[in-house]
Design a protein around this motif. Structure first.
Motif, PDB file in Angstrom:
ATOM      1  N   ALA B 199     -84.757  51.105 140.039  1.00  0.00           N
ATOM      2  CA  ALA B 199     -84.198  51.895 141.136  1.00  0.00           C
ATOM      3  C   ALA B 199     -84.583  51.302 142.486  1.00  0.00           C
ATOM      4  O   ALA B 199     -83.934  51.539 143.493  1.00  0.00           O
ATOM      5  CB  ALA B 199     -84.677  53.337 141.044  1.00  0.00           C
ATOM      6  N   LEU B 200     -85.667  50.547 142.502  1.00  0.00           N
ATOM      7  CA  LEU B 200     -86.115  49.924 143.748  1.00  0.00           C
ATOM      8  C   LEU B 200     -85.451  48.578 143.969  1.00  0.00           C
ATOM      9  O   LEU B 200     -85.759  47.884 144.932  1.00  0.00           O
ATOM     10  CB  LEU B 200     -87.631  49.735 143.715  1.00  0.00           C
ATOM     11  N   GLU B 201     -84.561  48.206 143.057  1.00  0.00           N
ATOM     12  CA  GLU B 201     -83.867  46.925 143.128  1.00  0.00           C
ATOM     13  C   GLU B 201     -84.822  45.757 143.343  1.00  0.00           C
ATOM     14  O   GLU B 201     -84.701  45.000 144.307  1.00  0.00           O
ATOM     15  CB  GLU B 201     -82.804  46.967 144.238  1.00  0.00           C
ATOM     16  N   PRO B 202     -85.778  45.617 142.432  1.00  0.00           N
ATOM     17  CA  PRO B 202     -86.661  44.456 142.520  1.00  0.00           C
ATOM     18  C   PRO B 202     -85.895  43.244 141.996  1.00  0.00           C
ATOM     19  O   PRO B 202     -84.840  43.420 141.393  1.00  0.00           O
ATOM     20  CB  PRO B 202     -87.798  44.815 141.565  1.00  0.00           C
ATOM     21  N   ASP B 203     -86.380  42.046 142.229  1.00  0.00           N
ATOM     22  CA  ASP B 203     -85.682  40.930 141.587  1.00  0.00           C
ATOM     23  C   ASP B 203     -86.469  40.414 140.388  1.00  0.00           C
ATOM     24  O   ASP B 203     -85.993  39.601 139.640  1.00  0.00           O
ATOM     25  CB  ASP B 203     -85.340  39.817 142.581  1.00  0.00           C
ATOM     26  N   VAL B 204     -87.689  40.945 140.236  1.00  0.00           N
ATOM     27  CA  VAL B 204     -88.489  40.571 139.071  1.00  0.00           C
ATOM     28  C   VAL B 204     -88.954  41.844 138.378  1.00  0.00           C
ATOM     29  O   VAL B 204     -89.293  42.821 139.042  1.00  0.00           O
ATOM     30  CB  VAL B 204     -89.746  39.777 139.483  1.00  0.00           C
TER      31      VAL B 204
END
Ligand SMILES: Nc1ncnc2c1ncn2[C@@H]1O[C@H](COP(=O)(O)OP(=O)(O)OP(=O)(O)O)[C@@H](O)[C@H]1O
Ligand SMILES: [Mg+2]
Lengths: 309, 295
Positions: B199-204
């Motif tokens: 939901a935090l749109e991390p890339d990892v």
């Protein structure tokens, strides 16, 4: 020697590997002597526990009965709405005490609960090293300090400079409440699983965000219950108030400058007098106080249930 | 049983090339085989050592973790896989007495630099833990927790739905978003935790044995999910399940415990394409471990 040991071992081995009689099915109803003995012992233990529980409940029931049967007579609408007349006179009530108790316990709660919860958060979330150790130690010591000492301390430190009154009583009660709030909140905070904190930190929460958004909400119901215990303790406190609030025959709404009354002080004075009307009102006051103390945990549960739903 | 198609289908980022063209010349990994050239790296780990209260746990690990791929960390218990993973988003900072030395860059930025805020690192790099650990709140609030924390309050409903869809959980929970997260099954809880992370749109996304508490069907659901997330996210996964590593990862790093002067220290033995590690390991210890013969 060695040979025999060897043979014995071999024999033991063969018996464990290939039992002479293969395991057979036994009906569940078929109970051997050992199991029967165990069952009997279990029964016995249950009776012992039951008796112990009965014995420990007995004084409580006795108190309840004594207080209610003696207090119900003087209790009623007038008791809750009239201040206390001279001990000799019939009628009247404990309004001055009720107001005083509400005032002082209320202020003490406002003082002690936030401070105590903050201290507990400090101890659990940040507390390392000697300072936290010292705080924890003094909290423990404070739990055991007799209330007269607390009263004397507030008297010497504050009352002599200012005067008896609501705030003085509240400060004394707050000191009594503080260690209970700290201790119970600390236990509740420790019960919050570490993986909840890790999950929060893993989402980029700062420590204070983890505390306010995850740890405190999770521990909330427990903290409220613990604080209610402290409130109940304060509501029943007498010795502290003798030296800080002093007592009053009128309803006092001032925060300071005037001596304040409380339910417990009125009970104490009423019970000392040789006059029956005063004594009867003291019983009714005791009943009222007990009712308040009994209701607090339910209030706590009600508050927390509404919050979590 | 072992399904290698995924690993084989993985685009080899660059032809095998041992020249270290992208990194500083002084970077000479001592305890690793040089991984096949990683195209674009999301993490560059350079001689990272970790100690807990002075006791070394991980020794001089160097590895480049590629972007958009799945990297598996395998090895026996206590070899420092979780420790390695926690280095990548600075979770070790939260452990008393843990000390990390060496250098880790994330898209070229040193995450242990003075001016870097660890909370910001953890926000960019999602983490899923071994035991499902949803918060004691509703499903919706669990997923919305991260976005709310960082003030991403616009279109919160959409964000929550997108994350739940991304974690392949939406259809199962869309009618009970206000139920407690704890009321879900273990596998659903773990997917909820994945939804909470994405939901935090991390890339990892870092995953520490995400399926170890789950049944085979939930495990496959998580693996399918990881395949779906691959490409969009870079995933680093710790797993004890060799088949799982073979099934889903593009690259595999094998760690082991080394006795050094009587001290047990974890080290990276081999790091290469999963296919290579599983079929043609260059280190004897890797092969023994993978084939089930322990040293
Ligand atoms: N919080 C901690 N405090 C102290 N020592 C730790 C801590 N976490 C890990 N260690 C030590 O570091 C070493 C590596 O542990 P780590 O958890 O990284 O292993 P692992 O490879 O993840 O093992 P497993 O497969 O069992 O999860 C172990 O020797 C362990 O005792
Ligand atoms: Mg681990």
């Amino acid at each position: 020697m060695e040979d025999r040991a060897c043979r014995r071992r071999r024999r033991a081995k063969t018996t464990t590997l290939t039992p002479e009689t293969p395991p057979t099915f036994r009906p569940l109803g078929e109970i051997d002597a050992h199991t029967r003995r165990r069952k009997r012992r279990s029964q016995l233990f249950r009776y012992v526990l039951l008796v112990a529980m009965g014995l420990s409940l007995f004084p409580l029931v006795l108190i309840l009965w004594t207080v209610v049967s003696n207090g119900i007579g003087a209790f009623g609408g007038e008791f809750l709405t009239q201040p206390e007349p001279p001990a000799r006179r019939e009628g009247g009530g404990y309004l001055n005490g009720i107001v005083g108790t509400l005032y002082m316990v209320g202020i003490a709660t406002v003082l002690a609960v936030p401070l105590g919860v903050l201290a507990a958060v400090y101890l659990v979330e940040y507390g390392r090293g000697w300072f936290a150790g010292t705080v924890r130690f003094f909290t423990d010591v404070m739990t055991g300090v007799p209330s007269v000492f607390v009263g004397l301390f507030v008297y010497a430190a504050l009352v002599r400079q200012f005067s008896f009154g609501t705030i003085m009583g509240a400060v004394g009660l707050a000191i009594m409440m503080l260690p209970i709030v700290v201790r119970s909140s600390e236990e509740m905070l420790k019960l919050v699983p570490e993986d909840q904190r890790a999950a929060s930190a893993g989402l980029g929460a700062r420590k204070w965000q983890t505390i306010t958004k995850v740890v405190l909400p999770t521990a909330g119901p427990g903290i409220v219950t613990g604080s209610m215990l402290a409130v109940a303790r304060a509501a029943g406190e007498t010795a502290v108030l003798l030296l800080t609030a002093l007592g009053s025959l009128q309803v006092v709404t001032a925060f300071s400058g005037v001596a304040q009354s409380s339910i417990t002080l009125l009970i104490y004075q009423g019970a000392k007098q040789p006059f029956d009307p005063g004594k009867e009102r003291a019983w009714a006051g005791a009943m009222l106080l007990m009712g308040i103390v009994f209701l607090l945990p339910f209030t706590a549960r009600w508050i927390t249930a509404r919050r979590t739903r | 049983m072992v399904d290698n198609t995924q690993a084989q289908a993985a685009p080899t980022a660059a032809p095998a090339q041992t020249g270290q063209t992208n990194t500083a010349p002084e970077f000479t990994p001592r305890h690793t085989t040089v991984p096949r050239e990683v195209g674009e790296a999301v993490f560059d780990v350079e001689t990272v050592s970790v100690a807990y209260g002075g006791a070394p746990a991980l020794k001089e690990v160097s590895m480049r973790i590629p972007k958009g791929e799945i990297t598996a960390l395998i090895g026996p218990s206590g070899c420092g896989k979780s420790t390695m993973l926690r280095c990548l988003n600075r979770m070790n900072d939260l452990i008393d007495g843990a000390s990390v030395s060496g250098r880790i860059t994330y898209h070229g930025e040193d995450i242990y630099a003075e001016d870097v805020d660890p909370a910001e690192v953890r926000r960019r790099i999602g983490m899923v833990f071994q035991k499902p650990n949803p918060f004691a709140m509703s499903i919706y609030d669990n997923v919305a927790f991260g976005p709310k924390l960082h003030g991403m309050k616009s279109n919160l409903d959409d964000r929550v739905e997108k994350a739940l869809r991304g974690a392949a959980l939406w259809d199962e929970v869309k009618d009970k978003l206000n139920d407690q997260g704890h009321a879900l099954s273990g596998g659903q809880q773990q997917r909820l935790c994945i939804a909470r992370a994405i939901a935090l749109e991390p890339d990892v996304i870092l995953m520490d044995e995400p399926a170890s508490a789950l049944d085979p069907i939930s495990t496959l659901a998580i693996e399918d999910l990881m395949r779906k997330l691959r490409g969009q996210y870079s995933i680093v996964i710790v797993t004890h399940n060799m088949q799982q590593a073979a099934r889903i990862s593009d690259r595999t790093a094998f760690f082991t415990v080394d006795m050094e002067q009587g001290v047990r220290v974890g080290e990276l033995v081999e790091y290469d394409l999963t296919e290579t590690v599983f079929t043609n390991a260059s280190d004897q210890r890797t092969e023994s471990y993978i084939t089930g013969r322990f040293g």
